[in-house]
Design a protein around this motif. Structure first.
Motif, mmCIF file in Angstrom:
data_model
loop_
_atom_site.group_PDB
_atom_site.id
_atom_site.type_symbol
_atom_site.label_atom_id
_atom_site.label_comp_id
_atom_site.label_asym_id
_atom_site.label_seq_id
_atom_site.Cartn_x
_atom_site.Cartn_y
_atom_site.Cartn_z
ATOM 1 N N PHE A 203 0.812 -1.016 0.050
ATOM 2 C CA PHE A 203 0.088 0.092 0.144
ATOM 3 C C PHE A 203 0.838 1.346 0.040
ATOM 4 C CE2 PHE A 203 -2.241 3.468 2.349
ATOM 5 C CZ PHE A 203 -3.539 3.499 1.719
ATOM 6 N N ASP A 204 2.059 1.228 0.833
ATOM 7 C CA ASP A 204 3.057 2.410 0.946
ATOM 8 C C ASP A 204 3.566 2.551 -0.625
ATOM 9 O OD1 ASP A 204 2.450 3.789 3.300
ATOM 10 O OD2 ASP A 204 4.038 2.521 4.390
ATOM 11 N N HIS A 205 3.865 1.490 -1.283
ATOM 12 C CA HIS A 205 4.315 1.686 -2.376
ATOM 13 C C HIS A 205 3.656 1.801 -3.755
ATOM 14 C CE1 HIS A 205 7.876 -0.756 -0.254
ATOM 15 N NE2 HIS A 205 7.970 0.306 -0.071
ATOM 16 N N GLY A 206 2.346 1.999 -3.450
ATOM 17 C CA GLY A 206 1.448 2.134 -4.538
ATOM 18 C C GLY A 206 1.124 1.010 -5.210
ATOM 19 N N GLU A 207 1.227 -0.255 -4.804
ATOM 20 C CA GLU A 207 0.947 -1.500 -5.453
ATOM 21 C C GLU A 207 -0.359 -1.739 -5.517
ATOM 22 O OE1 GLU A 207 3.532 -4.749 -4.745
ATOM 23 O OE2 GLU A 207 4.814 -3.330 -3.927
ATOM 24 N N VAL A 208 -1.204 -1.352 -4.442
ATOM 25 C CA VAL A 208 -2.572 -1.718 -4.117
ATOM 26 C C VAL A 208 -3.265 -0.377 -3.748
ATOM 27 C CG1 VAL A 208 -2.121 -3.944 -3.473
ATOM 28 C CG2 VAL A 208 -2.273 -2.294 -1.635
ATOM 29 N N GLY A 209 -4.529 -0.060 -4.193
ATOM 30 C CA GLY A 209 -5.252 1.032 -3.601
ATOM 31 C C GLY A 209 -6.135 0.999 -2.368
ATOM 32 N N ALA A 210 -6.111 -0.378 -2.032
ATOM 33 C CA ALA A 210 -6.840 -0.697 -0.638
ATOM 34 C C ALA A 210 -6.533 -2.056 -0.284
ATOM 35 C CB ALA A 210 -8.340 -0.755 -1.161
ATOM 36 N N PHE A 211 -6.725 -2.344 0.962
ATOM 37 C CA PHE A 211 -6.539 -3.561 1.613
ATOM 38 C C PHE A 211 -7.541 -4.066 2.567
ATOM 39 C CE2 PHE A 211 -4.213 -0.443 3.716
ATOM 40 C CZ PHE A 211 -4.337 -0.543 5.249
ATOM 41 N N LEU A 212 -7.547 -5.212 3.055
ATOM 42 C CA LEU A 212 -7.852 -6.023 3.881
ATOM 43 C C LEU A 212 -7.212 -6.178 5.134
ATOM 44 C CD1 LEU A 212 -10.052 -8.591 1.935
ATOM 45 C CD2 LEU A 212 -11.045 -6.513 2.748
ATOM 46 N N SER A 213 -7.540 -5.695 6.243
ATOM 47 C CA SER A 213 -6.994 -5.848 7.458
ATOM 48 C C SER A 213 -8.078 -5.810 8.684
ATOM 49 C CB SER A 213 -6.050 -5.058 7.891
ATOM 50 O OG SER A 213 -5.259 -4.973 9.053
ATOM 51 N N THR A 214 -7.739 -6.182 9.853
ATOM 52 C CA THR A 214 -8.062 -6.012 11.174
ATOM 53 C C THR A 214 -7.786 -4.536 11.375
ATOM 54 O OG1 THR A 214 -6.211 -6.515 12.581
ATOM 55 C CG2 THR A 214 -7.911 -8.241 12.176
ATOM 56 N N ASP A 215 -8.783 -3.923 11.934
ATOM 57 C CA ASP A 215 -8.648 -2.554 12.290
ATOM 58 C C ASP A 215 -7.401 -2.298 13.551
ATOM 59 O OD1 ASP A 215 -10.795 -2.183 11.063
ATOM 60 O OD2 ASP A 215 -12.077 -1.179 12.513
ATOM 61 N N PHE A 216 -7.306 -3.266 14.486
ATOM 62 C CA PHE A 216 -6.194 -3.254 15.264
ATOM 63 C C PHE A 216 -4.923 -3.471 14.684
ATOM 64 C CE2 PHE A 216 -3.356 -5.939 17.833
ATOM 65 C CZ PHE A 216 -3.131 -5.010 18.982
ATOM 66 N N SER A 217 -4.569 -4.143 13.699
ATOM 67 C CA SER A 217 -3.329 -4.359 13.186
ATOM 68 C C SER A 217 -3.151 -2.975 12.202
ATOM 69 C CB SER A 217 -3.562 -5.290 11.994
ATOM 70 O OG SER A 217 -3.245 -6.695 12.789
ATOM 71 N N VAL A 218 -4.170 -2.132 11.646
ATOM 72 C CA VAL A 218 -3.897 -1.014 11.032
ATOM 73 C C VAL A 218 -3.541 0.232 12.289
ATOM 74 C CG1 VAL A 218 -4.937 0.812 9.635
ATOM 75 C CG2 VAL A 218 -5.355 -1.528 9.004
ATOM 76 N N ALA A 219 -4.079 -0.050 12.916
ATOM 77 C CA ALA A 219 -3.841 1.146 14.062
ATOM 78 C C ALA A 219 -2.438 0.707 14.795
ATOM 79 C CB ALA A 219 -5.010 1.192 15.160
ATOM 80 N N SER A 220 -2.351 -0.201 14.767
ATOM 81 C CA SER A 220 -1.024 -0.745 15.571
ATOM 82 C C SER A 220 0.482 -0.233 14.672
ATOM 83 C CB SER A 220 -0.707 -2.050 16.005
ATOM 84 O OG SER A 220 -1.629 -2.568 16.793
ATOM 85 N N TYR A 221 -0.118 -0.781 13.310
ATOM 86 C CA TYR A 221 1.183 -0.386 12.328
ATOM 87 C C TYR A 221 1.462 1.216 12.516
ATOM 88 C CZ TYR A 221 3.885 -0.532 8.127
ATOM 89 O OH TYR A 221 5.081 -0.574 7.021
ATOM 90 N N GLN A 222 0.239 1.838 12.141
ATOM 91 C CA GLN A 222 0.207 3.393 12.277
ATOM 92 C C GLN A 222 0.908 4.088 13.592
ATOM 93 O OE1 GLN A 222 -0.231 5.509 9.897
ATOM 94 N NE2 GLN A 222 -0.939 7.385 10.705
ATOM 95 N N ALA A 223 0.733 3.563 14.739
ATOM 96 C CA ALA A 223 1.117 3.890 15.847
ATOM 97 C C ALA A 223 2.660 3.845 15.962
ATOM 98 C CB ALA A 223 0.494 3.341 16.988
ATOM 99 N N GLU A 224 3.187 2.592 15.330
ATOM 100 C CA GLU A 224 4.733 2.205 15.466
ATOM 101 C C GLU A 224 5.483 2.624 14.271
ATOM 102 O OE1 GLU A 224 4.481 -1.959 16.230
ATOM 103 O OE2 GLU A 224 3.023 -1.965 17.886
ATOM 104 N N LYS A 225 5.135 2.393 13.044
ATOM 105 C CA LYS A 225 5.659 2.843 11.988
ATOM 106 C C LYS A 225 5.252 4.014 11.159
ATOM 107 C CE LYS A 225 7.519 -1.811 11.686
ATOM 108 N NZ LYS A 225 7.438 -3.128 10.710
ATOM 109 N N GLY A 226 3.885 4.001 10.996
ATOM 110 C CA GLY A 226 3.225 5.095 10.217
ATOM 111 C C GLY A 226 3.180 4.817 8.699
ATOM 112 N N PHE A 227 2.110 4.830 8.108
ATOM 113 C CA PHE A 227 1.867 4.696 6.798
ATOM 114 C C PHE A 227 2.352 6.101 6.138
ATOM 115 C CE2 PHE A 227 -1.132 1.671 8.300
ATOM 116 C CZ PHE A 227 -1.136 0.616 7.516
#
Length: 230
Positions: A153-177
């Motif tokens: 997603f960060d590299h522009g290969e996909v425009g959307a993705f499926l995930s748990t909300d928890f995983s998205v929030a954790s990634y955003q908090a720890e690494k950041g999109f």
């Protein structure tokens, strides 16, 4: 700005009684779906619960389909968690925890530019059954891990993705999109259960009693600011 809450009530009650009831019924090896913040969190808590019950386990991270195969051929004693829809894939007698170990939200996340999101495929993870079911008839790109999906997603290969909300929030908090995704559609609220081979039924009873009494696992809840994108 995305806000997130993750609350775990750890082992706050004496576990001596549960450990004293131990018999030679300990599972030894559990499979988890690798490279997932949810799996990492679950592994940490699961090991604490097993230790309180007098058992030491090894958790082996595997891709989703390999984890199923490992359980079916008895190279592992159980799976850290699965949705109940996975039960139809089991070829081995099994027992599930009496209560879910996690309750999570599953969603479709997308680029904030809706036109761009529509032009690109949806990213999802091989072997995660709810994602494969959702993608039936849709244009997607498959990956081996949640981390790979986020990087795509960060590299522009996909425009959307499926995930748990928890995983998205954790990634955003720890690494950041690089570009913060927007929750486009809440697909379902899912209950995840711990699974073992049927020969570990006595242990599973102790496990279920313990997590019921101690609230070792709790609901993973992601409060979101703003409205869904329609």
């Amino acid at each position: 700005m995305m806000r997130w809450v993750f609350v775990i009530s750890m082992l706050s009650i004496s576990s001596v009684t549960f450990a004293e009831e131990k018999k030679d019924d300990c599972p030894r090896k559990i499979a988890s779906i690798g490279e997932s913040v949810l799996a990492d969190t679950g592994e940490r808590i699961l090991k604490s619960v097993y230790k309180a019950l007098g058992c030491e386990i090894v958790v082996q991270a595997l891709p989703g389909r390999r984890a199923l195969a490992a359980f079916n051929n008895s190279s592992v004693d159980g799976e850290l968690y699965r949705l109940r829809i996975a039960e139809s894939k089991y070829k081995r007698s099994f027992v599930r925890s009496e209560i879910p170990i996690f309750t999570i939200n599953n969603s479709l996340w997308a680029h904030p530019n809706k036109d761009l999101a529509a032009q690109l495929p949806i990213g999802y993870v091989r072997g995660i059954l709810w994602q494969e079911k959702y993608m039936d008839g849709r244009r997607g790109k498959i990956f081996n891990s949640v981390e790979d999906v986020f990087l795509a997603f960060d590299h522009g290969e996909v425009g959307a993705f499926l995930s748990t909300d928890f995983s998205v929030a954790s990634y955003q908090a720890e690494k950041g999109f690089q570009i913060t995704p927007v929750r486009f559609e809440k697909i379902n609220t899912a209950s995840l259960y711990h699974y073992l081979g049927a020969e570990f039924s006595p242990f599973m009873k102790r496990f279920s009693m313990f997590i019921s009494a101690h609230s070792s696992f709790s609901e993973l809840e992601i409060p979101m600011d703003g409205e869904f994108v329609n």
